[in-house]
Design a protein around this motif. Structure first.
Motif, short mmCIF file in Angstrom:
data_model
loop_
_atom_site.label_atom_id
_atom_site.label_comp_id
_atom_site.label_asym_id
_atom_site.label_seq_id
_atom_site.Cartn_x
_atom_site.Cartn_y
_atom_site.Cartn_z
N ILE A 117 5.28 -57.80 -103.45
CA ILE A 117 6.01 -57.18 -104.56
C ILE A 117 7.35 -56.69 -104.04
O ILE A 117 7.54 -56.53 -102.83
CB ILE A 117 5.24 -55.99 -105.20
CG1 ILE A 117 4.98 -54.90 -104.15
CG2 ILE A 117 3.95 -56.47 -105.82
CD1 ILE A 117 4.40 -53.63 -104.75
N ALA A 118 8.30 -56.49 -104.96
CA ALA A 118 9.52 -55.81 -104.58
C ALA A 118 9.12 -54.39 -104.17
O ALA A 118 8.19 -53.82 -104.73
CB ALA A 118 10.49 -55.79 -105.74
N ALA A 119 9.80 -53.83 -103.19
CA ALA A 119 9.37 -52.54 -102.64
C ALA A 119 9.45 -51.41 -103.66
O ALA A 119 8.86 -50.35 -103.48
CB ALA A 119 10.19 -52.20 -101.40
N PRO B 13 10.99 -56.20 -93.10
CA PRO B 13 11.90 -55.48 -92.20
C PRO B 13 13.22 -55.09 -92.85
O PRO B 13 13.89 -54.20 -92.35
CB PRO B 13 12.12 -56.48 -91.05
CG PRO B 13 11.69 -57.80 -91.59
CD PRO B 13 10.65 -57.54 -92.61
N ASN B 14 13.59 -55.72 -93.97
CA ASN B 14 14.80 -55.27 -94.66
C ASN B 14 14.49 -54.23 -95.73
O ASN B 14 15.37 -53.81 -96.48
CB ASN B 14 15.58 -56.45 -95.24
CG ASN B 14 14.81 -57.20 -96.32
OD1 ASN B 14 13.68 -56.81 -96.66
ND2 ASN B 14 15.38 -58.26 -96.84
N GLY B 15 13.23 -53.83 -95.83
CA GLY B 15 12.86 -52.75 -96.75
C GLY B 15 12.81 -53.15 -98.22
O GLY B 15 12.59 -52.30 -99.08
N ARG B 16 13.02 -54.43 -98.55
CA ARG B 16 13.13 -54.83 -99.95
C ARG B 16 11.83 -55.34 -100.55
O ARG B 16 11.69 -55.41 -101.75
CB ARG B 16 14.19 -55.94 -100.09
CG ARG B 16 15.56 -55.50 -99.64
CD ARG B 16 16.14 -54.47 -100.59
NE ARG B 16 16.78 -55.13 -101.71
CZ ARG B 16 18.08 -55.07 -101.96
NH1 ARG B 16 18.87 -54.37 -101.17
NH2 ARG B 16 18.58 -55.67 -102.99
N MET B 17 10.89 -55.76 -99.70
CA MET B 17 9.64 -56.31 -100.21
C MET B 17 8.47 -55.65 -99.49
O MET B 17 8.60 -55.09 -98.41
CB MET B 17 9.59 -57.83 -100.00
CG MET B 17 10.56 -58.59 -100.88
SD MET B 17 10.35 -60.39 -100.69
CE MET B 17 11.52 -60.72 -99.40
N LEU B 18 7.30 -55.76 -100.15
CA LEU B 18 6.10 -55.15 -99.61
C LEU B 18 4.97 -56.15 -99.78
O LEU B 18 4.81 -56.73 -100.86
CB LEU B 18 5.80 -53.89 -100.41
CG LEU B 18 4.59 -53.08 -99.98
CD1 LEU B 18 4.98 -52.20 -98.80
CD2 LEU B 18 4.10 -52.21 -101.12
N ILE B 19 4.22 -56.40 -98.73
CA ILE B 19 3.05 -57.26 -98.86
C ILE B 19 1.80 -56.40 -98.70
O ILE B 19 1.80 -55.42 -97.95
CB ILE B 19 3.08 -58.42 -97.83
CG1 ILE B 19 2.02 -59.48 -98.17
CG2 ILE B 19 2.96 -57.92 -96.40
CD1 ILE B 19 2.21 -60.80 -97.45
N TYR B 20 0.76 -56.71 -99.45
CA TYR B 20 -0.49 -55.96 -99.33
C TYR B 20 -1.66 -56.88 -99.69
O TYR B 20 -1.47 -57.97 -100.21
CB TYR B 20 -0.47 -54.71 -100.22
CG TYR B 20 -0.43 -54.99 -101.71
CD1 TYR B 20 0.77 -55.26 -102.35
CD2 TYR B 20 -1.60 -54.96 -102.47
CE1 TYR B 20 0.81 -55.51 -103.71
CE2 TYR B 20 -1.56 -55.20 -103.85
CZ TYR B 20 -0.35 -55.48 -104.45
OH TYR B 20 -0.31 -55.74 -105.80
N ALA B 21 -2.85 -56.44 -99.39
CA ALA B 21 -4.06 -57.21 -99.71
C ALA B 21 -4.70 -56.61 -100.96
O ALA B 21 -4.74 -55.40 -101.12
CB ALA B 21 -5.04 -57.16 -98.54
#
Lengths: 445, 192
Positions: free
Chosen positions: A418-420, A398-406
């Motif tokens: 990962i970092a966004a 929600p702060n736009g700084r990180m991204l999660i994925y499968a």
């Protein structure tokens, strides 16, 4: 246009290559009762270019519960962000717990930019933390606060402190107190078992919210963080449910003939975008949750699915194969003409925009591999963010700084953060079976 | 006519055999759960069944015209029954186009449904694991819809058919090889 995009994407890969020597954390779900499954973080490689910060072990007075120390959790949180490199406590020259015990020269000597000190005090069933953050170069206190939690919630207390420290240094709210929803799949003796789970962002305190031997898909958080919408095949066919987490109450909101899939909440929490095929083929609809009234928002013989509101709450992104293969489209309002966003390859799907309207993230196929990519909506520049090759289900913090994925790791599906911008990464594999479809909760005030 | 139908059936069985055979030329180590690739396909709908009444096509000069016609009809029925043993149909990546060699089998199923109005069929669409789950749900549905339309055009009635898509959630074969993907991009007919 297409060629231009290709070149830009290649540049993106190079950039990630340079950032590759960061760090890797492994999180392993312990075997045993899956309902109590814990994720253990293993840091296997340290970050070199991250900001050095010393999180000094907090002093303790009164009966503080044993188990994970608050300062350790703060240190792990900051490491996980990829933006910080906490100093191991055994390298510290002193262990201050109050501001007047901090000797800046010591910390400068150790190459630290920031120092966090604190005290934990137990009063009855409460634990209070007093903590202070210092800028070593400017020899200045930049944060001083207290926070408290019940004795059993010191993890929440620690994540709260991490959020405040992160914000004091970066100017962006931390997202360590948020939650992850995801689906695990285990096949024992060929029988699948799907579990919808909610955990802290570091994978701890995981709890099963729904268990089914039929597929569970597409968990989506309500903007207030209190409810999940998802697709469950538990009746033998796909239907959309809204699940209130505190009570466990569930409502089946869409159970039409054909597809009932891909729910996405509106920013005001009052309506859902969803994909239905009751009128012939997959189309995007808006459902008012209270009245259940439907408005059809797409109308095309091709597949239209995976809708998600944009940051204005007026327009939305979706996937359509109207050009021959799946691509990302945007409608600036419910009735506007769709505008195609992605051109970089033949397969781009499942858009997820960030909260300020700068980027849209999605699944991107290139050379037979599936990556997570993002497009800058102002410049239209496309960047491939991941180096793994079977990547799905991006969800932005929600702060736009990180991204999660499968993604896949030796055949199993695991979650990776990962970092966004494509930098540091850590992953959360399950010890057996798959972890998939992560959804990052909003920041709840 | 009989002969040519026989030829068709033979060609079809052979081509399905080829699909099954494909997997043995690829990297199939992940598919270890299955004893052989043929049985993997076989389990999903019996593509390699050579059943049918082989003697039915024999004609003899001693037969009456009536007997001969009856024998022919019996042979045709046996052939259609044999074709109807095939209940799984495969697709190329990101397409819902019915392959040419599936058409005769689907016509046999459609005729059977037409002749048996009380018989219902559930048409289950699937996709391979590549790409996104929600898009694959829609793709599986489009495949199931394509088969449903074909059955209806050829004699089945709308009330007899029901479609569902599982997307990539229920693979026929585990693993991430080309052959596993090829066997997972499918529609299965489940008669009820």
């Amino acid at each position: 246009m297409g060629n231009q995009m290709t070149n830009r994407s290649t540049t993106g890969i190079t950039r990630i290559g340079l950032a590759a020597a960061w760090f890797l954390m492994l999180v392993v779900m312990t075997a045993g009762n899956p309902a109590n499954a814990e994720l253990l973080i293993r840091i296997t490689e340290g970050a070199d270019s991250a900001i050095p910060v010393a999180v000094v072990p907090f002093s303790e007075s009164g009966q503080i519960p044993s188990g994970d120390k608050v300062s350790n959790i703060v240190r792990d949180d900051l490491t996980m962000s990829g933006e910080f490199k906490p100093l191991p406590p055994e390298k510290m020259l002193s262990l201050p717990s109050k501001g007047d015990e901090v000797y800046f020269r010591d910390w400068r000597l150790l190459g630290q930019r920031y120092v966090l000190v604190g005290q934990l005090t137990r009063t009855g069933d409460k634990i209070e933390a007093r903590y202070e953050l210092f800028d070593v170069n400017r020899e200045e206190r930049i944060l001083g606060a207290t926070a408290s939690s019940s004795v059993n919630s010191t993890r929440s207390l620690a994540h709260h402190i991490s959020d405040k420290v992160y914000e004091a240094i970066t100017g962006v709210p931390g997202a360590f107190s948020t939650k992850l929803a995801y689906v695990t799949l285990q096949r024992s003796g060929g029988e699948p078992m799907y579990r919808l789970q909610v955990s802290d962002v570091d994978g701890k305190r995981a709890r099963v919210r729904l268990e089914s031997d039929e597929p569970i898909l597409s968990p989506a958080w309500s903007p207030d963080g209190k409810r999940l919408a998802y697709v469950s095949f538990e009746t033998g066919k796909p239907a959309i449910y809204i699940h209130e987490l505190s009570s466990g109450n569930r409502t089946r909101v869409a159970d039409f003939r054909g597809l009932n899939s891909a729910p996405a909440w509106s920013p005001d929490g009052r309506s859902l975008l969803l994909t239905l095929s009751k009128d012939g083929n997959a189309e995007v609809y808006k459902m008012d949750i209270q009245s259940r009234s439907l408005k059809r928002l797409t109308n095309h013989w091709s597949i239209d699915t995976e809708p998600t509101w944009d940051h204005t709450g007026k327009g939305f992104f979706f996937t359509s194969d109207r050009s021959g293969g799946p691509q990302i489209y945007h409608k600036s309002s419910e009735d506007a003409e769709p505008r195609r966003i992605t051109f970089g390859s033949r397969y781009n799907a499942r858009p997820r925009p960030d909260d300020d309207g700068k980027y849209v993230y999605y699944v991107h196929q290139r050379d037979q591999a599936f990556h997570i990519a993002r497009t800058n909506l102002q410049t239209e520049e496309e960047t491939i963010l991941t180096r793994t090759g079977s990547d799905e289900s991006p969800s932005v913090s929600p702060n736009g700084r990180m991204l999660i994925y499968a993604t896949k790791q030796s055949g199993d599906s695991v979650l990776t953060v990962i970092a966004a911008d494509g930098g540091a990464a850590y992953s959360l594999p399950a010890s057996e079976g798959d972890v998939r479809e992560p959804a990052w909760s909003p920041i709840v005030k | 006519m009989n002969v040519s139908a026989h030829h068709k059936l033979f060609a079809m069985v052979m081509s399905l055999g080829l699909i099954a055979g494909c997997s043995s030329t690829g990297e199939t180590t992940e598919d270890g759960a299955y004893g052989s690739d043929v049985s993997a396909v076989d389990q999903e709908g019996g593509s390699t069944v050579y059943g049918g009444d082989d003697d039915g096509g024999v004609s003899s000069s001693e037969m009456s015209e009536e007997q001969r016609r009856e024998a022919e009809a019996r042979a045709a029925r046996a052939e259609e029954a044999a074709m109807r043993e095939i209940t799984t149909f495969y697709f190329d990546f990101d397409t819902s186009e019915i392959k040419a060699d599936a058409r005769d089998v689907l016509v046999a199923h459609a005729r059977f449904l037409q002749a048996n109005p009380g018989q219902n069929v559930r048409i289950e669409g699937h996709a391979d694991e590549r790409g996104t789950k929600e898009y694959n749900l829609a793709l599986g549905e489009r495949r199931a819809n394509a088969i449903e339309r074909f059955l209806i055009v050829n004699g089945a009635s709308r009330g007899q058919t029901e479609t569902i898509s599982y997307g990539e959630e229920k693979p026929a074969v585990m693993g991430s090889s080309e052959s596993a993907w090829a066997q997972n991009r499918r529609v299965e007919l489940v008669f009820q």
